[in-house]
Scaffold this motif. Structure first.
Motif, mmCIF file in Angstrom:
data_model
loop_
_atom_site.group_PDB
_atom_site.id
_atom_site.type_symbol
_atom_site.label_atom_id
_atom_site.label_comp_id
_atom_site.label_asym_id
_atom_site.label_seq_id
_atom_site.Cartn_x
_atom_site.Cartn_y
_atom_site.Cartn_z
ATOM 1 N N ARG A 1 0.818 -1.212 0.000
ATOM 2 C CA ARG A 1 0.000 0.000 0.000
ATOM 3 C C ARG A 1 0.856 1.268 0.000
ATOM 4 N NH1 ARG A 1 -5.494 -0.062 1.169
ATOM 5 N NH2 ARG A 1 -6.350 -2.149 1.157
ATOM 6 N N PHE A 2 1.900 1.282 0.816
ATOM 7 C CA PHE A 2 2.754 2.466 0.874
ATOM 8 C C PHE A 2 3.614 2.616 -0.378
ATOM 9 C CE2 PHE A 2 2.818 2.704 5.814
ATOM 10 C CZ PHE A 2 1.568 3.290 5.797
ATOM 11 N N SER A 3 4.057 1.505 -0.942
ATOM 12 C CA SER A 3 4.907 1.558 -2.140
ATOM 13 C C SER A 3 4.171 2.128 -3.349
ATOM 14 C CB SER A 3 5.429 0.164 -2.478
ATOM 15 O OG SER A 3 6.293 -0.291 -1.465
ATOM 16 N N GLU A 4 2.844 2.021 -3.355
ATOM 17 C CA GLU A 4 2.052 2.536 -4.463
ATOM 18 C C GLU A 4 1.875 4.055 -4.413
ATOM 19 O OE1 GLU A 4 -1.502 0.208 -4.039
ATOM 20 O OE2 GLU A 4 -0.656 -1.487 -5.148
ATOM 21 N N LEU A 5 2.237 4.671 -3.289
ATOM 22 C CA LEU A 5 2.064 6.117 -3.145
ATOM 23 C C LEU A 5 3.145 6.889 -3.884
ATOM 24 C CD1 LEU A 5 1.300 6.379 0.678
ATOM 25 C CD2 LEU A 5 -0.333 6.559 -1.201
ATOM 26 N N LYS A 6 2.753 8.036 -4.411
ATOM 27 C CA LYS A 6 3.730 8.944 -5.000
ATOM 28 C C LYS A 6 4.599 9.477 -3.863
ATOM 29 C CE LYS A 6 0.799 10.420 -8.767
ATOM 30 N NZ LYS A 6 0.101 11.525 -9.417
ATOM 31 N N LYS A 7 5.795 9.808 -4.179
ATOM 32 C CA LYS A 7 6.768 10.372 -3.237
ATOM 33 C C LYS A 7 7.301 9.352 -2.236
ATOM 34 C CE LYS A 7 4.953 15.051 -3.533
ATOM 35 N NZ LYS A 7 4.548 16.217 -2.774
ATOM 36 N N VAL A 8 7.025 8.057 -2.444
ATOM 37 C CA VAL A 8 7.596 7.012 -1.593
ATOM 38 C C VAL A 8 8.663 6.288 -2.407
ATOM 39 C CG1 VAL A 8 7.178 4.812 -0.428
ATOM 40 C CG2 VAL A 8 5.551 6.691 -0.162
ATOM 41 N N ASP A 9 9.904 6.309 -1.903
ATOM 42 C CA ASP A 9 11.012 5.658 -2.598
ATOM 43 C C ASP A 9 11.213 4.224 -2.116
ATOM 44 O OD1 ASP A 9 11.562 8.022 -4.051
ATOM 45 O OD2 ASP A 9 12.722 8.790 -2.360
ATOM 46 N N SER B 1 9.060 11.438 0.575
ATOM 47 C CA SER B 1 8.451 12.621 1.178
ATOM 48 C C SER B 1 6.917 12.616 1.118
ATOM 49 C CB SER B 1 8.991 13.875 0.501
ATOM 50 O OG SER B 1 8.723 13.840 -0.891
ATOM 51 N N PRO B 2 6.278 11.471 1.433
ATOM 52 C CA PRO B 2 4.809 11.472 1.455
ATOM 53 C C PRO B 2 4.305 12.195 2.707
ATOM 54 C CG PRO B 2 5.594 9.391 2.284
ATOM 55 C CD PRO B 2 6.811 10.166 1.824
ATOM 56 N N SER B 3 3.110 12.725 2.623
ATOM 57 C CA SER B 3 2.516 13.360 3.803
ATOM 58 C C SER B 3 1.970 12.286 4.735
ATOM 59 C CB SER B 3 1.386 14.301 3.386
ATOM 60 O OG SER B 3 0.304 13.561 2.859
ATOM 61 N N LYS B 4 1.880 12.614 6.010
ATOM 62 C CA LYS B 4 1.315 11.670 6.975
ATOM 63 C C LYS B 4 -0.138 11.382 6.607
ATOM 64 C CE LYS B 4 1.015 10.601 11.850
ATOM 65 N NZ LYS B 4 1.331 10.973 13.224
ATOM 66 N N TRP B 5 -0.830 12.383 6.091
ATOM 67 C CA TRP B 5 -2.221 12.212 5.670
ATOM 68 C C TRP B 5 -2.320 11.149 4.578
ATOM 69 C CZ3 TRP B 5 -4.631 13.001 0.966
ATOM 70 C CH2 TRP B 5 -6.023 12.947 0.988
ATOM 71 N N SER B 6 -1.420 11.185 3.596
ATOM 72 C CA SER B 6 -1.481 10.198 2.503
ATOM 73 C C SER B 6 -1.169 8.796 3.013
ATOM 74 C CB SER B 6 -0.540 10.586 1.356
ATOM 75 O OG SER B 6 0.805 10.487 1.732
ATOM 76 N N LEU B 7 -0.294 8.687 4.005
ATOM 77 C CA LEU B 7 0.004 7.383 4.592
ATOM 78 C C LEU B 7 -1.217 6.839 5.328
ATOM 79 C CD1 LEU B 7 3.568 8.110 6.002
ATOM 80 C CD2 LEU B 7 2.995 6.849 3.914
ATOM 81 N N LYS B 8 -1.874 7.693 6.100
ATOM 82 C CA LYS B 8 -3.083 7.266 6.809
ATOM 83 C C LYS B 8 -4.165 6.848 5.818
ATOM 84 C CE LYS B 8 -2.726 9.653 11.196
ATOM 85 N NZ LYS B 8 -3.460 10.386 12.199
ATOM 86 N N ARG B 9 -4.298 7.607 4.755
ATOM 87 C CA ARG B 9 -5.316 7.309 3.742
ATOM 88 C C ARG B 9 -5.028 5.980 3.035
ATOM 89 N NH1 ARG B 9 -7.604 11.167 -1.046
ATOM 90 N NH2 ARG B 9 -9.257 9.745 -1.619
ATOM 91 N N ALA B 10 -3.752 5.663 2.851
ATOM 92 C CA ALA B 10 -3.371 4.411 2.197
ATOM 93 C C ALA B 10 -3.805 3.190 3.020
ATOM 94 C CB ALA B 10 -1.867 4.368 1.953
ATOM 95 N N LEU B 11 -3.934 3.371 4.323
ATOM 96 C CA LEU B 11 -4.334 2.269 5.195
ATOM 97 C C LEU B 11 -5.831 2.238 5.471
ATOM 98 C CD1 LEU B 11 -1.433 2.334 7.803
ATOM 99 C CD2 LEU B 11 -1.686 0.856 5.793
ATOM 100 N N LYS B 12 -6.562 3.198 4.921
ATOM 101 C CA LYS B 12 -8.006 3.248 5.145
ATOM 102 C C LYS B 12 -8.661 1.970 4.624
ATOM 103 C CE LYS B 12 -11.960 6.225 4.618
ATOM 104 N NZ LYS B 12 -12.468 7.513 4.180
ATOM 105 N N GLY B 13 -9.558 1.416 5.419
ATOM 106 C CA GLY B 13 -10.256 0.202 5.031
ATOM 107 C C GLY B 13 -9.496 -1.072 5.375
ATOM 108 N N THR B 14 -8.348 -0.924 6.044
ATOM 109 C CA THR B 14 -7.578 -2.092 6.479
ATOM 110 C C THR B 14 -7.657 -2.193 7.996
ATOM 111 O OG1 THR B 14 -5.473 -0.960 6.856
ATOM 112 C CG2 THR B 14 -5.930 -1.688 4.602
ATOM 113 N N LYS B 15 -7.048 -3.222 8.541
ATOM 114 C CA LYS B 15 -7.003 -3.365 9.997
ATOM 115 C C LYS B 15 -5.771 -2.683 10.585
ATOM 116 C CE LYS B 15 -4.866 -7.904 9.516
ATOM 117 N NZ LYS B 15 -5.005 -9.319 9.784
#
Length: 67
Positions: A22-30, A46-60
């Motif tokens: 999930r995190f690897s699919e985000l832009k700005k994640v190396d 350099s992903p935002s904390k918000w984008s990281l939280k959003r990437a985990l939405k719907g998971t446990k």
């Protein structure tokens, strides 16, 4: 830039693989590394904390505090 966060809900390698995917699919994640023993994820980029939280939405999994 490298940041490390606690991840609530990590229990096994399958959990770690899901978080990495999930995190690897985000832009700005190396790169993404998970330490199961510490229940932490280290993200390079350099992903935002918000984008990281959003990437985990719907998971446990839930993004915790920065270490």
């Amino acid at each position: 830039m490298e940041k490390t966060y606690h991840i609530n809900g990590l229990k096994c390698q399958g959990c770690a693989d899901n978080v990495i995917k999930r995190f690897s699919e985000l832009k700005k994640v190396d790169s993404v590394k998970v330490d199961l023993d510490k229940k932490e994820v280290t993200i390079t980029g350099s992903p935002s904390k918000w984008s990281l939280k959003r990437a985990l939405k719907g998971t446990k999994y839930e993004l915790g505090a920065e270490v």
